[in-house]
Enzyme design. Structure first.
Site, mmCIF file in Angstrom:
data_model
loop_
_atom_site.group_PDB
_atom_site.id
_atom_site.type_symbol
_atom_site.label_atom_id
_atom_site.label_comp_id
_atom_site.label_asym_id
_atom_site.label_seq_id
_atom_site.Cartn_x
_atom_site.Cartn_y
_atom_site.Cartn_z
ATOM 1 N N GLN A 246 0.846 -1.194 0.000
ATOM 2 C CA GLN A 246 0.000 0.000 0.000
ATOM 3 C C GLN A 246 0.880 1.242 0.000
ATOM 4 O O GLN A 246 1.791 1.374 0.814
ATOM 5 C CB GLN A 246 -0.944 -0.010 1.202
ATOM 6 N N PHE A 273 -5.846 -12.428 -3.888
ATOM 7 C CA PHE A 273 -4.948 -11.310 -4.219
ATOM 8 C C PHE A 273 -4.268 -10.793 -2.940
ATOM 9 O O PHE A 273 -4.334 -9.604 -2.615
ATOM 10 C CB PHE A 273 -5.720 -10.173 -4.909
ATOM 11 N N GLU A 294 -2.346 -15.970 -3.875
ATOM 12 C CA GLU A 294 -1.578 -14.913 -4.529
ATOM 13 C C GLU A 294 -0.823 -15.520 -5.707
ATOM 14 O O GLU A 294 -0.228 -16.598 -5.588
ATOM 15 C CB GLU A 294 -0.623 -14.280 -3.495
ATOM 16 N N ASP A 339 -8.795 -8.257 -3.021
ATOM 17 C CA ASP A 339 -8.167 -6.958 -3.303
ATOM 18 C C ASP A 339 -7.506 -7.049 -4.678
ATOM 19 O O ASP A 339 -6.289 -7.099 -4.796
ATOM 20 C CB ASP A 339 -7.125 -6.661 -2.202
ATOM 21 N N CYS A 366 -9.224 -0.342 -5.817
ATOM 22 C CA CYS A 366 -8.575 0.950 -6.072
ATOM 23 C C CYS A 366 -9.139 1.584 -7.337
ATOM 24 O O CYS A 366 -8.528 2.497 -7.891
ATOM 25 C CB CYS A 366 -7.061 0.784 -6.162
HETATM 26 C C1 LIG Z 1 -3.878 -4.653 -5.451
HETATM 27 S S1 LIG Z 1 -2.623 -5.846 -5.092
HETATM 28 C C2 LIG Z 1 -3.102 -6.269 -3.438
HETATM 29 C C3 LIG Z 1 -2.054 -6.920 -2.582
HETATM 30 C C4 LIG Z 1 -2.322 -6.946 -1.088
HETATM 31 N N1 LIG Z 1 -3.701 -7.215 -0.776
HETATM 32 C C5 LIG Z 1 -1.862 -5.659 -0.409
HETATM 33 O O1 LIG Z 1 -2.703 -4.876 0.013
HETATM 34 O O2 LIG Z 1 -0.647 -5.451 -0.305
HETATM 35 C C6 LIG Z 1 -3.117 -7.172 -6.080
HETATM 36 C C7 LIG Z 1 -2.337 -8.436 -5.900
HETATM 37 O O3 LIG Z 1 -2.953 -9.439 -6.711
HETATM 38 C C8 LIG Z 1 -1.951 -10.246 -7.308
HETATM 39 N N2 LIG Z 1 -2.579 -10.822 -8.500
HETATM 40 C C9 LIG Z 1 -2.789 -10.244 -9.710
HETATM 41 N N3 LIG Z 1 -3.474 -11.068 -10.523
HETATM 42 C C10 LIG Z 1 -3.715 -12.198 -9.820
HETATM 43 C C11 LIG Z 1 -4.405 -13.407 -10.101
HETATM 44 N N4 LIG Z 1 -4.979 -13.608 -11.290
HETATM 45 N N5 LIG Z 1 -4.494 -14.330 -9.139
HETATM 46 C C12 LIG Z 1 -3.932 -14.139 -7.927
HETATM 47 N N6 LIG Z 1 -3.260 -13.015 -7.597
HETATM 48 C C13 LIG Z 1 -3.149 -12.050 -8.521
HETATM 49 C C14 LIG Z 1 -0.797 -9.298 -7.553
HETATM 50 O O4 LIG Z 1 0.421 -10.014 -7.630
HETATM 51 C C15 LIG Z 1 -0.881 -8.392 -6.319
HETATM 52 O O5 LIG Z 1 -0.101 -8.903 -5.267
#
Ligand SMILES: C[S@@+](CC[C@H](N)C(=O)[O-])C[C@H]1O[C@@H](n2cnc3c(N)ncnc32)[C@H](O)[C@@H]1O
Length: 408
Positions: A246, A273, A294, A339, A366
């Protein structure tokens, strides 16, 4: 064409109408401005334009504290009173949610400058900067009022090393929320010889812990720290070079607390996520069990290490694609927390979540546009609340936490 700006809209533009009623999107304007504009792109029902002359200034304008404002794409609203930005964000969220707007709670916010602790900067012709607004053009930046003090000091140090900058293409910086350690990751096209001198000067200038990594042609050299550690709601969370975490150092804990409050004590949680565990690790103290999904393997490894170090045993970290994992998931959980990236989730993921049938869904977003689209797809859930949090002051970006309850 003369345009009166009515409001700020998502994507960072001011929206106004020409004498003929044409809707015109004009960057770097404020509600109440009267501007003479030049149309840059005409669509069927609206147009994009740029200001040629500010004929009458909005009372909501403030002097933007940055010489790069107006060119640099990293903030769009530095010239607008902060309270007007906050109102605009609440209104944007309500407009996007339409019939669900009643669920929107007052926006939570913190300091509007010096909050940004993670950034990717670009290097061209030995100049470091951000991309321009909706262009690929580099806007060189010597100091950015949104970045933390340490990041700005580090920028000045990097500028001293012209040979390194000649070879550098990108500079990633990330700092823990308490400003005790800064990691800098430089990607270069050839070997950088003065890494020791750069590191030494960073250490001397910053007075915090520093980690410097330089990468080129698949090789990596590193000096100093490689992990950022911070306590969120009493639990340690770790990140490394290039990790997602974040961005707002002042608001991250409020965001985590908001999510925790919504999870029933002793509940079983599936988190999608999960990243490096910003929510996961604090959540594991409150929940009976957490399954964290993740896609990024490095983030999963860090999350597992953080859990092991703190003796957290009720957490299962799964390195998988959220869609595929959820489609095959058949255990019972009380809550699904998600998320996703800015693009939101696929219709298939919404279906899969509904099929798992948890009592609650907590959706951290977001992007209000994709959030509104996705919420409408949860047909067997009702929206209890949506809490906006201003994680990105002086920009149009907006974080929200939506809370849904199963109806059937
Ligand atoms: C907005 S970030 C949120 C991370 C965490 N919740 C945080 O607040 O630090 C989105 C996360 O989703 C992961 N991500 C993206 N596409 C994905 C997928 N198809 N399946 C699982 N994870 C995914 C990314 O690697 C990233 O870590």
């Amino acid at each position: 064409m003369i345009v009166r700006i009515e409001k700020l809209v998502y994507n960072g533009y001011g929206l106004g109408r020409g004498e003929d009623g044409l809707v015109v999107f004009v960057p770097y304007t404020a509600p109440g401005d009267l501007v003479r504009v030049r149309i840059t792109e005409r669509k069927r029902d609206f147009a994009f334009a740029v200001v040629e002359e500010l004929l009458q200034e909005s009372p909501h304008r403030v002097s933007p504290q940055c010489p790069h404002f107006g060119q640099c794409g990293s903030c769009q609203w530095l010239h607008v009173e902060y309270k007007v930005q906050l109102q605009a964000k609440e209104e944007i969220l309500k407009r996007e949610l339409k019939s669900l707007a009643h669920a929107v709670e007052p926006i939570e916010y913190g300091p509007s400058l010096g909050y940004r602790r993670r950034a990717l900067l670009f290097v061209e012709n030995k100049l470091i900067g951000f991309r321009g607004f909706r262009t690929n053009r580099l806007v060189p930046v010597g100091n950015c009022p949104l970045l933390t003090d340490d990041m700005n000091r580090a920028l000045l140090v990097l500028y001293r090393f012209q040979t390194m900058l000649k070879r550098a293409r990108e500079v990633w910086m990330g700092e823990d929320k308490d400003a005790s350690c800064l990691l800098i990751d430089v990607s270069a096209t050839a070997k950088v010889k003065d890494i020791h001198e750069i590191f030494h000067q960073l250490k001397e200038t910053l007075e915090t812990d520093v980690g410097l990594r330089i990468r080129y042609a698949g090789k990596r050299s590193r000096l100093g720290k490689d992990i950022l550690k911070e306590k969120l709601c009493g639990v340690e969370v770790c990140y490394t070079f290039g990790s997602f975490f974040q961005t707002n150092r002042f608001m991250v804990e409020s965001l985590v607390r908001k999510v925790l409050e919504l999870v029933p004590e002793g509940g079983r949680v599936l988190e999608l996520f999960a990243g490096c565990g910003t929510f996961t690790l604090p959540l594991s103290k409150r929940a009976k069990s957490v399954i964290a999904v993740e896609a990024n393997k490095g983030a999963c490894d860090l999350l597992r290490e953080s859990a092991e170090r703190q003796g957290i045993k009720n957490l299962n970290v799964v390195n998988a694609d959220a869609d595929r994992f959820t489609a095959e998931f058949s255990d019972a959980v009380d809550v699904i927390l998600l998320d996703p990236p800015r693009t939101g989730c696929t219709p298939e993921l919404v279906k899969a979540i509904s099929k798992v049938n948890p009592e609650y869904v907590i959706y951290v977003s977001c992007n209000p546009t994709t959030l509104a689209r996705d919420l409408r797809r949860f047909s067997n859930y009702s929206l209890v609340s949506v809490k906006p949090l201003d994680m990105f002051p002086n920009t149009f970006h907006l974080e929200s936490v939506a809370f849904l309850k199963r109806t059937g």
